[in-house]
Design an enzyme around this catalytic site. Structure first.
Site, short mmCIF file in Angstrom:
data_model
loop_
_atom_site.label_atom_id
_atom_site.label_comp_id
_atom_site.label_asym_id
_atom_site.label_seq_id
_atom_site.Cartn_x
_atom_site.Cartn_y
_atom_site.Cartn_z
N GLY A 175 0.83 -1.20 0.00
CA GLY A 175 0.00 0.00 0.00
C GLY A 175 0.87 1.24 0.00
N GLN A 234 3.03 9.96 1.17
CA GLN A 234 4.32 9.27 1.14
C GLN A 234 5.13 9.58 -0.12
OE1 GLN A 234 2.45 5.25 2.16
NE2 GLN A 234 4.45 5.14 3.16
N CYS A 250 6.19 -0.02 7.15
CA CYS A 250 5.78 1.12 6.32
C CYS A 250 6.97 1.56 5.49
CB CYS A 250 5.33 2.26 7.25
SG CYS A 250 4.82 3.74 6.37
N LEU A 251 6.72 1.86 4.22
CA LEU A 251 7.81 2.29 3.34
C LEU A 251 8.46 3.58 3.82
CD1 LEU A 251 6.22 1.49 -0.16
CD2 LEU A 251 7.90 0.14 1.12
N HIS A 311 -4.13 1.39 7.89
CA HIS A 311 -2.76 1.92 7.89
C HIS A 311 -2.62 3.05 6.86
CE1 HIS A 311 1.81 1.31 7.89
NE2 HIS A 311 1.58 2.09 6.84
N GLU A 312 -3.12 2.78 5.65
CA GLU A 312 -2.97 3.78 4.58
C GLU A 312 -3.83 5.02 4.85
OE1 GLU A 312 -0.53 3.48 2.70
OE2 GLU A 312 -0.17 1.37 3.14
N HIS A 369 -2.32 7.58 7.07
CA HIS A 369 -1.40 8.52 6.40
C HIS A 369 -2.14 9.79 5.95
CE1 HIS A 369 2.37 6.34 6.28
NE2 HIS A 369 1.82 5.28 5.73
NI NI Z 1 2.71 3.40 5.68
#
Ligand code: NI
Length: 188
Positions: free
Chosen positions: A45, A50, A98-99, A140-141, A144
């Site tokens: 995701g 991000q 998480c990236l 989670h997304e 953000h």
């Molecule tokens: Ni993330």
């Protein structure tokens, strides 16, 4: 085109993202770039903040974890202006990464069942009840988009234990195998 992933410490990750309107130019190209960026960094995701854009846009392809979590198999979701409704109080704790926080993974308690409303890339409305790990990815997304990251949900003690790793990300002292953008340096 691959986009750099903005890392923990960058202020864009702390902003509440703006809703997207149907006349937003370049949306399809942005989505294509977000998918390419997510696949190249082996994420499931990615949210627009991000990649440095404070807009309510999320891409998800949960298929890579579909063998472990059957509800994720074949699930690809393009979420514009998503809204989450918590359906019950059942919460489960599982590891997340998480990236924007490379090299870290922490257990996070999240709700198992949600109702998700969103529009897709053509601004067609959708509504679906989602459970399990797919519901976790969506939460989670969507965090953000509210200026939150998953470690905001962990205990202060746990956060203290990973403090030096967090400082390394904020301070640009990590290596990453996908293109990233570090937080701007603070003046001393
Ligand atoms: Ni993330």
């Amino acid at each position: 085109m691959k986009l750099p992933v903005y890392l923990y410490g960058h202020p864009v990750l702390r902003k509440v993202a703006e809703p997207v309107t149907a006349d937003r130019e370049g949306l399809k190209e942005l989505l294509a770039n977000m998918y390419e960026t997510m696949y190249a960094s082996e994420g499931v995701g990615l949210a627009a903040p991000q990649v440095g854009l404070s807009e309510r846009i999320v891409v998800i392809d949960a298929d890579p974890v579909g063998e472990t979590f059957p509800e994720c198999a074949g699930r690809k979701l393009t979420l514009i202006n998503p809204e989450i409704e918590v359906l019950d109080g059942e919460r489960v704790s599982r590891a997340e990464g998480c990236l924007s926080l490379p090299g870290l993974s922490e257990n996070v308690g999240r709700t198992e069942h949600i109702r998700l409303r969103w529009v897709d890339e053509n601004f067609e409305a959708h509504e679906e009840e989602i459970s399990g790990f797919l519901a976790r990815i969506v939460q989670h997304e969507c965090d953000h988009l509210e200026g939150k990251v998953y470690i905001d949900h962990i205990s202060p003690i746990r956060k203290q234990l990973i403090r030096s790793k967090l400082n390394n990300i904020v301070g640009g002292k990590i290596r990453c195998d996908y293109p990233v953008r570090f937080a701007p340096r603070r003046k001393a």
